[in-house]
Each structure stands twice: as C-alpha cells, then as structure tokens.
Motif scaffolding. Sequence first.
Motif: not given
Length: 312
Positions: A249-252, A261-262, A265-267
């Motif tokens: 998430l931090q390096c997307q 897309n968001s 955590i689950r996605m």
Amino acid sequence: MDSPATAAAVAKPGGVSAAQPSLDGLSFWKYMLAGSVAGMVEHMAMFPVDTLKTRLQMLSATSASSHSAQFGRFVASIVRTEGPLGLYRGIAAMGLGAGPSHAVYFSVYEACKQKLGGNRPGHHPLAHAAAGVVATTASDAVLTPMDVVKQRLQLRRSPYGGVRDCVARIIKEEGVRAFYASYRTTVVMNAPFTAVHFATYEAVKKALCEVSSDKASEERILVHLTAGGAAGALASAVTTPLDVVKTRLQCQGVCGADRFNSGSIRMALKQIVAKEGPTALLQGLKPRVLFHTPAAAICWSTYEAMKKFLQH
C-alpha cells in the motif's frame, strides 16, 4: 524500603504524568527521552536488513521465492550494482521518524501500563498487551508518513532524489492523504504485533529473573537482550502477512508496482492472493524476523540502560 518516588507512584495510581514519577522513579519526559534514543539506535543499526525486507516484499511471488532461497546472492547483487550505500537509502527518513515516534511509543506504554495495573506485583499480560496496543496506535500516527518516504526510497531504481524530493512529489502528485494510505493497515498489523511483543517481553524477562535471580536481575543487559529478542522474533513472524500488505500500500504505483482501488486491507489481501497466490503474503519473512529479533534486543536493552542512566 520504598523510595519517595515509588511511594508516590503507589499512592497515586492514576498514571505517569510530566510531574509524577512512575515506579521506576522517572517522569514522563524521561521515558520519552529513553524511548527516543532506543528507537534511533535500533533502526539505524538494523536498516540494511529492513531494506532487504522491503525489496523482497515488493517482488512478485515467483521472483521473491528465488531470491529468498539465495538470500546471500540477493544481498551481494545489491552491493555489486548499487554499492554498500544502496542498503542505506532512505535512512534519513527513518532518522527523522524513529526518534519522535519511539518517544511517544515508550512513554505512552509506561503511562498506560501504570494505569492498567501492569506495575503491580505478579504477571499481568493483558495489561501489558493493552498498553502496547494504545502505544503503537499513537506512535504509528507519528511514524507512518516518514515510513512511507523511507520505503519508497528503499526500492530498487527509486525515482526519488531524497527525502525532500520524495515528500514534495508525493504531496504534488498524490496529496497529503498518501502519507496515511497504509495507516489503518499499520495499526491493524502493529496492534497484535505489539500485544504479542510486550506480553512476551515482560513474561520472558520475569521468567529469567525468577530462574536465576541471583545472576540475572532486571538490571542485567543479558536479560533484556534475551527477552527482547524472543519478543521480536515471535511478534514479527505472526504479523508478516499484514506487513506485506502495508508495504504494498505504501509503495503502490512506484517503479511499476500495482495500485489498489482503496486502502481496504481485505481488498488488498484479495488482490495479492488472486494475482500471486497465498505464498506472496509470506514474502520477506526471513529478513523481517532477522530484523526484529536483534532490533528488539537492541531497543529494549538500550531503553532499559537509558532508564537506569536517567534514574541517576
């Protein structure tokens, strides 16, 4: 006979404040100072291993497996292509974040432990775990923005020229919210991590002191090294899947990495597993455990040594 500081803390169990010493005889700001020094020493000493963990977690599952199997060659390839300083890229960002965040981390932990009865005689794992969860929630709010910068700088072929350039470009291209895109995941990961970590540390420390109380008092550095190392190893191993999600998430979007897309955590978990399989959630397990075992030992022994120093 109890010291005046200890007597005052027992007489007023409301917690640790700037004016009221704890059972250690230390005021709130001294816990902050001890925690700040411990955090800086820990992260600076173990930074190269953290770089390896970040890079492995950003690889696809197939390539990560091959690199994990040849860990030594992976390290050698980084040093050969980027030089030894390649392992330290992003350390300035961690230096800016580790001191303040660990000051918050340990001072809040000590205050909450006092309030929840963790300083009473006997072992109180729930009080230690709960105090740790509150502490990490507060400290992560301080550290997460610099952690985002640090991890983006650690990537191979990072497009950023340094801390200032990275911060400026993130704000310009993604907005301030990008600094906290992984905050929810970080707290969800660090809550169980810290609960396991603090409960294990206090339990192992107590057990060592009871087994050999004549040789291994709480003041002995070996007790803190052993208890801290055990706590770091266990906590880091069980929370690796969430750490993979946090790193992604931090390096997307950086260096061709997938975007999500968001910040759910689950996605993110579903997307990673669907594309790379469940083994992708264990990427970086070896360097993560190799980082947190000595890091926790260093951090706790430094923290306890600083507390002892400040008591005098």
